[in-house]
Write a protein that holds these residues in place. Structure first.
Motif, short mmCIF file in Angstrom:
data_model
loop_
_atom_site.label_atom_id
_atom_site.label_comp_id
_atom_site.label_asym_id
_atom_site.label_seq_id
_atom_site.Cartn_x
_atom_site.Cartn_y
_atom_site.Cartn_z
N GLY A 136 -37.24 -24.07 25.28
CA GLY A 136 -36.61 -22.76 24.67
C GLY A 136 -35.91 -22.00 25.51
N TRP A 137 -35.70 -20.93 25.09
CA TRP A 137 -34.81 -19.67 25.77
C TRP A 137 -35.55 -19.49 27.07
CZ3 TRP A 137 -30.03 -18.54 24.63
CH2 TRP A 137 -29.46 -18.74 23.57
N CYS A 138 -34.62 -19.13 28.10
CA CYS A 138 -35.27 -18.54 29.41
C CYS A 138 -34.87 -17.19 29.22
CB CYS A 138 -34.45 -19.37 30.48
SG CYS A 138 -35.18 -18.54 32.35
N ARG A 139 -35.70 -16.16 28.98
CA ARG A 139 -35.51 -14.99 28.73
C ARG A 139 -36.47 -14.05 29.76
NH1 ARG A 139 -34.74 -15.44 22.32
NH2 ARG A 139 -32.70 -15.63 22.11
N ALA A 140 -36.42 -12.71 29.62
CA ALA A 140 -37.26 -11.53 30.24
C ALA A 140 -38.55 -12.25 30.69
CB ALA A 140 -37.15 -10.41 29.64
N ALA A 141 -39.25 -12.84 29.59
CA ALA A 141 -40.77 -13.11 29.73
C ALA A 141 -40.68 -14.13 30.76
CB ALA A 141 -41.51 -13.46 28.34
N GLU A 142 -39.81 -15.14 30.39
CA GLU A 142 -39.86 -16.35 31.20
C GLU A 142 -39.45 -16.19 32.63
OE1 GLU A 142 -40.06 -17.49 27.41
OE2 GLU A 142 -38.55 -16.19 28.28
N ALA A 143 -38.54 -14.93 33.08
CA ALA A 143 -38.09 -14.93 34.34
C ALA A 143 -38.98 -13.72 35.20
CB ALA A 143 -36.72 -14.05 33.99
N CYS A 162 -32.16 -18.05 37.37
CA CYS A 162 -32.04 -16.95 36.45
C CYS A 162 -30.65 -16.13 37.00
CB CYS A 162 -33.16 -16.13 36.46
SG CYS A 162 -34.55 -17.10 35.50
N ASN A 163 -30.10 -16.57 38.02
CA ASN A 163 -29.14 -15.73 38.63
C ASN A 163 -27.67 -16.13 38.04
OD1 ASN A 163 -27.49 -14.40 40.34
ND2 ASN A 163 -27.97 -15.12 42.12
N PRO A 164 -26.89 -15.65 37.19
CA PRO A 164 -26.77 -14.11 36.98
C PRO A 164 -27.72 -13.69 35.95
CG PRO A 164 -24.92 -15.10 36.23
CD PRO A 164 -25.56 -16.07 36.88
N ALA A 165 -28.05 -14.83 34.86
CA ALA A 165 -28.81 -14.12 33.54
C ALA A 165 -30.02 -15.32 33.42
CB ALA A 165 -27.81 -14.14 32.42
N PRO A 166 -31.23 -14.71 33.05
CA PRO A 166 -31.39 -13.33 32.42
C PRO A 166 -31.68 -12.58 33.78
CG PRO A 166 -33.34 -14.64 32.38
CD PRO A 166 -32.32 -15.56 32.63
N GLY A 167 -31.75 -12.99 35.08
CA GLY A 167 -32.31 -12.12 35.94
C GLY A 167 -33.77 -12.21 36.19
#
Length: 310
Positions: free
Chosen positions: A198-205, A223-228
């Motif tokens: 699924g998505w790689c978002r803040a929780a995963e990052a 995660c560079n540049p997103a989501p960081g």
């Protein structure tokens, strides 16, 4: 050839420009409606500037979307970075059907963050696939694939913008030509090799400094540049971007505790992890903008011994 483009943003615009540049006829463009207050989609703007019809339906499952596609009398549909679900009733309308771009070597890394995850998992290669869209997410037969290596220091940005983006535009042209000439082959994906993420978002990052330094470094790169990739500094989010990995070779080389800033130099901040240290070159505090490590040290009074992630 007479085509219909379904897409969004910079990749969609680049695909539109590429087909127009070689003299193909773009009958119309479908792009998702912008969120309230957002800038106009660059694909939409480019299409309008070139006099191409633009359609923005909240759902491609609607009868209105299907009617619009039928009205274009397109020979082939081109899906370039599409987040809306496109049903079979829509994608089969063009005379030779529709082809879609996906930035992974299908059937591996199906899903919306398919560039992040291979880097995070330490893969040494990735690529792109042009395939026939089905009602399953990224599950249709593959027409064309291109590979690219992932170096030890590649980031999401370098893999996508330097390689998968330009390679993808060219691959869409190549695949469209093959389909129009009837020279393409459609290979059913091997489900035994398939994976979905699924998505790689803040929780995963979020960084866990107790993880091995190699895993943390891959997470930052992916995660560079997103989501960081991020940690916390005095209860505030601190995103880490450009970085380097340094492995401890001996017990005597270990400096600092896990999650601790163990050294600050004129150019960098070093944070200890399991098995090594992460050298931070650029970061972004939630209250500021992306800056170099010396600027971060100056702005927030960082010193050796400061703990991150606590």
């Amino acid at each position: 050839m007479r085509i219909a483009i379904i897409g969004q943003q910079d990749f969609g615009k680049a695909v539109l420009d590429a087909f127009l540049a070689r003299g193909d006829e773009v009958a119309g463009v479908f792009c998702a409606p912008e969120k309230e207050g957002a800038k106009a989609d660059v694909l939409k703007v480019a299409a309008q500037e070139k006099g191409v019809k633009v359609f923005q339906f909240p759902s491609l499952k609607s009868a209105e979307a299907a009617a619009a596609m039928r009205g274009l009398n397109a020979e082939i549909g081109i899906m370039a970075f599409v987040l809306q679900f496109a049903p079979q009733e829509f994608v089969k309308i063009p005379k030779r059907g529709t082809i879609q771009y996906h930035p992974s070597l299908l059937p591996k890394y199906r899903g919306p963050s398919s560039i992040n995850w291979p880097i995070i998992r330490g893969e040494t290669k990735t690529g792109l696939s042009i395939f026939r869209p089905t009602d399953g997410l990224d599950e249709g037969p593959v027409i064309l694939q291109k590979e690219t290596p992932i170096s030890a220091d590649d980031t999401l940005g370098s893999v996508y913008f330097d390689r998968l983006f330009p390679m993808g535009v060219k691959a869409m042209l190549e695949a469209a030509d093959l389909v129009m000439a009837g020279k393409h082959r459609e290979t059913v994906q091997d489900e035994a090799l398939a994976s979905y993420e699924g998505w790689c978002r803040a929780a995963e990052a979020r960084i866990n400094w107790a993880s091995h330094v190699a895993f943390i470094y891959n997470l930052i790169r992916g995660c560079n540049p997103a989501p960081g990739a991020w940690t916390s500094l005095n209860g505030k989010k601190l995103q880490i971007f450009d970085s380097r990995k340094h492995v401890f070779r001996t017990f005597g080389a270990v400096k600092g505790k896990v999650g601790e800033i163990s050294e600050i130099t004129s150019t960098s901040i070093f944070v200890t992890a399991q098995g090594g240290r992460i050298e931070i070159l650029k970061a972004k505090h939630e209250e500021g903008k992306k800056v170099s490590s010396p600027e971060l040290v100056s702005q927030y009074g960082l010193t050796p011994g400061t703990l991150l992630g606590s």
